[in-house]
Write a protein that holds these residues in place. Structure first.
Motif, PDB file in Angstrom:
ATOM      1  N   ALA A  40      -5.803 -61.708   1.744  1.00 49.89           N
ATOM      2  CA  ALA A  40      -4.404 -61.694   2.195  1.00 49.89           C
ATOM      3  C   ALA A  40      -3.883 -60.266   2.286  1.00 49.89           C
ATOM      4  CB  ALA A  40      -3.541 -62.518   1.237  1.00 49.89           C
ATOM      5  N   LEU A  41      -4.243 -59.413   1.342  1.00 46.35           N
ATOM      6  CA  LEU A  41      -3.827 -58.009   1.398  1.00 46.35           C
ATOM      7  C   LEU A  41      -4.389 -57.336   2.647  1.00 46.35           C
ATOM      8  CD1 LEU A  41      -4.345 -57.000  -2.342  1.00 46.35           C
ATOM      9  CD2 LEU A  41      -2.155 -57.046  -1.133  1.00 46.35           C
ATOM     10  N   ASP A  42      -5.661 -57.601   2.928  1.00 50.92           N
ATOM     11  CA  ASP A  42      -6.312 -56.982   4.086  1.00 50.92           C
ATOM     12  C   ASP A  42      -5.788 -57.535   5.410  1.00 50.92           C
ATOM     13  OD1 ASP A  42      -7.815 -55.414   2.377  1.00 50.92           O
ATOM     14  OD2 ASP A  42      -9.543 -56.769   2.393  1.00 50.92           O
ATOM     15  N   ALA A  43      -5.289 -58.764   5.418  1.00 50.99           N
ATOM     16  CA  ALA A  43      -4.802 -59.395   6.644  1.00 50.99           C
ATOM     17  C   ALA A  43      -3.407 -58.920   7.047  1.00 50.99           C
ATOM     18  CB  ALA A  43      -4.786 -60.918   6.474  1.00 50.99           C
ATOM     19  N   HIS A  44      -2.711 -58.256   6.134  1.00 47.18           N
ATOM     20  CA  HIS A  44      -1.345 -57.790   6.409  1.00 47.18           C
ATOM     21  C   HIS A  44      -1.297 -56.272   6.306  1.00 47.18           C
ATOM     22  CE1 HIS A  44      -0.833 -62.010   5.305  1.00 47.18           C
ATOM     23  NE2 HIS A  44       0.200 -61.975   6.140  1.00 47.18           N
ATOM     24  N   PRO A  45      -1.337 -55.579   7.460  1.00 43.05           N
ATOM     25  CA  PRO A  45      -1.339 -54.116   7.458  1.00 43.05           C
ATOM     26  C   PRO A  45      -0.196 -53.563   6.604  1.00 43.05           C
ATOM     27  CG  PRO A  45      -1.650 -54.949   9.677  1.00 43.05           C
ATOM     28  CD  PRO A  45      -1.327 -56.133   8.815  1.00 43.05           C
ATOM     29  N   SER A  76       0.175 -53.842   3.354  1.00 43.16           N
ATOM     30  CA  SER A  76       0.270 -54.439   2.021  1.00 43.16           C
ATOM     31  C   SER A  76      -0.840 -53.939   1.101  1.00 43.16           C
ATOM     32  CB  SER A  76       0.276 -55.967   2.092  1.00 43.16           C
ATOM     33  OG  SER A  76      -0.939 -56.463   2.587  1.00 43.16           O
ATOM     34  N   ARG A  77      -2.048 -53.733   1.641  1.00 40.93           N
ATOM     35  CA  ARG A  77      -3.159 -53.246   0.813  1.00 40.93           C
ATOM     36  C   ARG A  77      -2.858 -51.835   0.298  1.00 40.93           C
ATOM     37  NH1 ARG A  77      -7.569 -54.280  -2.382  1.00 40.93           N
ATOM     38  NH2 ARG A  77      -8.502 -55.674  -0.891  1.00 40.93           N
ATOM     39  N   THR A 136       1.509 -65.292  -1.202  1.00 42.22           N
ATOM     40  CA  THR A 136       2.449 -65.057  -0.099  1.00 42.22           C
ATOM     41  C   THR A 136       3.651 -64.246  -0.565  1.00 42.22           C
ATOM     42  OG1 THR A 136       1.741 -67.091   0.984  1.00 42.22           O
ATOM     43  CG2 THR A 136       3.896 -66.211   1.620  1.00 42.22           C
ATOM     44  N   ILE A 159       2.692 -60.570  -1.043  1.00 36.42           N
ATOM     45  CA  ILE A 159       2.547 -59.883   0.246  1.00 36.42           C
ATOM     46  C   ILE A 159       3.926 -59.553   0.826  1.00 36.42           C
ATOM     47  CG2 ILE A 159       1.702 -60.084   2.634  1.00 36.42           C
ATOM     48  CD1 ILE A 159      -0.528 -59.738   0.503  1.00 36.42           C
ATOM     49  N   GLU A 160       4.855 -60.511   0.744  1.00 38.21           N
ATOM     50  CA  GLU A 160       6.215 -60.274   1.239  1.00 38.21           C
ATOM     51  C   GLU A 160       6.880 -59.127   0.494  1.00 38.21           C
ATOM     52  OE1 GLU A 160       8.058 -64.108   0.757  1.00 38.21           O
ATOM     53  OE2 GLU A 160       7.098 -64.932   2.566  1.00 38.21           O
ATOM     54  N   LEU A 203       5.265 -55.777   1.645  1.00 38.80           N
ATOM     55  CA  LEU A 203       5.684 -55.396   2.999  1.00 38.80           C
ATOM     56  C   LEU A 203       7.131 -54.921   3.007  1.00 38.80           C
ATOM     57  CD1 LEU A 203       3.906 -58.188   5.081  1.00 38.80           C
ATOM     58  CD2 LEU A 203       3.251 -55.760   4.871  1.00 38.80           C
TER      59      LEU A 203
END
Length: 156
Positions: free
Chosen positions: A104-109, A111-112, A144, A147-148, A151
């Motif tokens: 999930a971290l890698d899927a959202h630029p 966030s990682r 989720t 990640i929010e 971001l």
């Protein structure tokens, strides 16, 4: 010891404590020998079992906790005579990120990078929240939410 190697020191003692509380008192001379301040992060080798912790100061005594998890894994308990080797930890403590959280971290630029920039304790906070979920839905909801937050530039 080779140049550049972290300082280390060895001593013998007993695991102190009772019930759920157990610890190792570190002699002041050992703290001085380590040369890393009064509360150094250390790698601990107790009778061949290794873990990482930080020296605490309580009531003028230098102490290292021996958690229930460490006691169970090592077979040690309060009252046991032990040989201790402390080595100054010169690298940050690694946090094991679960595969689904890492994906999930890698899927959202962004966030990682934000997560990687958090302190070790904040990284562990988020990983522990994810790992502590009993239901898959709760686990996903916590991922989720993390990640929010990342971001939005918020650590918690």
């Amino acid at each position: 010891m080779s140049a550049g190697a972290p300082n280390s020191a060895e001593f013998e003692t007993l695991i102190e404590g009772s019930g759920n509380k157990a610890g190792i008192e570190v002699p002041a001379s050992v703290i001085d020998r380590l040369g890393a301040g009064r509360r150094p992060a250390v790698h601990i080798d107790v009778n061949g079992f290794e873990y990482r912790s930080t020296v605490a100061v309580m009531g003028g005594r230098y102490l290292i906790g021996v958690s229930a998890q460490v006691r169970k894994a090592s077979g040690l308990q309060a009252g046991d005579r032990i040989r201790v080797k402390l080595t100054v930890a010169d690298t940050p403590r690694a946090v094991d990120i679960p595969a689904d959280f890492a994906a999930a971290l890698d899927a959202h630029p962004g966030s990682r990078g934000f997560f990687d920039g958090l302190s070790n304790s904040l990284q562990r906070y988020h990983v522990d929240l994810v790992n502590g979920a009993k239901a898959d839905e709760t686990r996903q909801r916590r991922i989720t939410k993390a990640i929010e937050l990342f971001l939005a530039g918020k650590p918690r």
